[in-house]
Design a protein around this motif. Structure first.
Motif, PDB file in Angstrom:
ATOM      1  N   ALA A 108       2.028  -3.333 -11.594  1.00  0.00           N
ATOM      2  CA  ALA A 108       2.704  -3.169 -12.876  1.00  0.00           C
ATOM      3  C   ALA A 108       3.908  -2.244 -12.738  1.00  0.00           C
ATOM      4  CB  ALA A 108       1.727  -2.627 -13.916  1.00  0.00           C
ATOM      5  N   ALA A 109       3.737  -1.156 -11.976  1.00  0.00           N
ATOM      6  CA  ALA A 109       4.852  -0.221 -11.770  1.00  0.00           C
ATOM      7  C   ALA A 109       5.993  -0.878 -11.003  1.00  0.00           C
ATOM      8  CB  ALA A 109       4.356   1.012 -11.019  1.00  0.00           C
ATOM      9  N   ILE A 110       5.680  -1.762 -10.071  1.00  0.00           N
ATOM     10  CA  ILE A 110       6.723  -2.454  -9.319  1.00  0.00           C
ATOM     11  C   ILE A 110       7.556  -3.332 -10.248  1.00  0.00           C
ATOM     12  CG2 ILE A 110       7.140  -4.243  -7.584  1.00  0.00           C
ATOM     13  CD1 ILE A 110       4.818  -3.088  -5.977  1.00  0.00           C
ATOM     14  N   PHE A 111       6.895  -4.076 -11.127  1.00  0.00           N
ATOM     15  CA  PHE A 111       7.644  -4.911 -12.071  1.00  0.00           C
ATOM     16  C   PHE A 111       8.542  -4.042 -12.963  1.00  0.00           C
ATOM     17  CE2 PHE A 111       4.204  -8.201 -11.450  1.00  0.00           C
ATOM     18  CZ  PHE A 111       5.047  -9.182 -10.937  1.00  0.00           C
ATOM     19  N   ARG A 112       8.018  -2.908 -13.419  1.00  0.00           N
ATOM     20  CA  ARG A 112       8.812  -2.039 -14.300  1.00  0.00           C
ATOM     21  C   ARG A 112       9.960  -1.368 -13.531  1.00  0.00           C
ATOM     22  NH1 ARG A 112       3.241  -0.664 -16.837  1.00  0.00           N
ATOM     23  NH2 ARG A 112       3.342  -1.927 -18.747  1.00  0.00           N
ATOM     24  N   ALA A 113       9.730  -1.073 -12.261  1.00  0.00           N
ATOM     25  CA  ALA A 113      10.794  -0.502 -11.441  1.00  0.00           C
ATOM     26  C   ALA A 113      11.892  -1.539 -11.190  1.00  0.00           C
ATOM     27  CB  ALA A 113      10.221   0.007 -10.119  1.00  0.00           C
ATOM     28  N   LEU A 114      11.512  -2.791 -10.960  1.00  0.00           N
ATOM     29  CA  LEU A 114      12.507  -3.848 -10.760  1.00  0.00           C
ATOM     30  C   LEU A 114      13.412  -3.988 -11.984  1.00  0.00           C
ATOM     31  CD1 LEU A 114      10.268  -6.517  -9.016  1.00  0.00           C
ATOM     32  CD2 LEU A 114      12.314  -5.489  -8.016  1.00  0.00           C
TER      33      LEU A 114
END
Length: 316
Positions: free
Chosen positions: A220-226
């Protein structure tokens, strides 16, 4: 790395690749990471193995119509992906002697050749395996390579465990990670400086491919970072080589005209799992003034199945 040069070096009558050949092909494919996001390590092995089979086939170039897509708000789409990821159950930790299985469909842009591959990589990275055309399983020992940036599934699991789940902290971590700055070492790896945004997009894309060992909160954090990286674009209606329609994510790359070609990471529109790593040529692609790939050509590594199994040859 000149991909056409690699294709020319491989002959249609080439013998079955031995361990050294597969390892060298894998390294050559992985060196593209300096400027492009890639699929999981086992998929790169699949691409290399497929190249030995299909390169320089004497057949007409096959193209398809460039699909019409709908541009989405990237921040909204990636937030939806993050919320879907948060609902996943945490994966169990595989044993070092278990295997990560992947079945892929590869498509070559020069010929349209389509090749299915079944690949296994041991969780600790000590061996890889593939299914031969006659159905038998070929197992290859893998020697450690400290100069390579690729990791076995167990190595990726350790990297993922170190990552923060705050999107801003995650971006700072991946852009400053010396592993992705200094490696790989060797021929083709020194391609000039990489700006922080490009590195973040590349590395987060690599991490997203590690589905077998991905903690849901981190995904989830990766998607939000992208969503925080300038230039990240999401399109609805991008079709992978298996005919599945998904969401295509891409970002303009230095030295590449996005009106000529786009390299998508395609996601399932419901689960947001990775379906494919796919380049679509929107116009004729020229090298030294000659047409290398026609408009509508596709280079794709499409995931048809994956999972953790006990032995090479097993299918989840």
């Amino acid at each position: 790395m000149d991909d056409l040069k690699l294709l020319r070096e491989l002959r249609a009558d080439a013998p079955e690749p031995d361990a050294d050949m597969l390892r060298e092909l894998r390294k050559r494919a992985l060196r593209r990471r300096r400027r492009l996001p890639v699929m999981p390590s086992v998929l790169v092995v699949a691409v290399a193995a497929a190249a030995v089979v299909v390169a320089t086939a004497e057949r007409p170039q096959v193209t398809q119509a460039v699909p019409a897509t709908v541009l989405l708000n990237a921040e909204t789409a990636l937030e939806q992906a993050a919320r879907a990821a948060e609902k996943r159950a945490a994966p169990s930790r595989p044993r070092p002697d278990q295997w990560q299985y992947t079945r892929t469909l590869g498509v070559q842009p020069a010929t349209g050749e389509r090749t299915e591959q079944e690949q296994w990589i041991r969780y600790d990275g000590k061996q890889t395996a593939s299914r031969r055309p006659d159905g038998t399983i070929r197992v290859v020992d893998v020697a450690p390579d400290p100069g390579d940036d690729d990791l076995p599934p167990q190595g990726y699991a350790r990297k993922l465990a170190e990552l923060p789940t705050d999107p801003d902290e995650l971006l700072r971590h991946v852009t400053g990670d010396r592993h992705w700055i200094d490696l790989p070492k060797g021929e083709g790896s020194a391609e000039g400086g990489e700006d922080p945004a490009s590195r973040a997009y590349r590395v987060l894309g690599v991490y997203l491919g590690q589905q077998a060992v991905m903690p849901p909160k981190l995904e989830a954090a990766i998607f939000r970072a992208l969503a925080k990286i300038p230039g990240v674009t999401i399109e609805q209606g991008v079709t992978d080589a298996a005919g599945r329609v998904g969401l295509g994510m891409y970002r303009p790359e230095l030295g590449y005209d996005p009106t000529v070609s786009r390299r998508y990471r395609i996601f399932d529109p419901t689960t947001y799992r990775v379906l494919a790593d796919q380049t679509i040529y929107l116009q004729d692609y020229l090298i030294r003034g000659e047409v290398a790939f026609r408009k509508g050509s596709v280079f794709s590594v499409t995931v048809l199945g994956s999972g953790i199994v006990d032995n090479p040859g097993d299918v989840p």
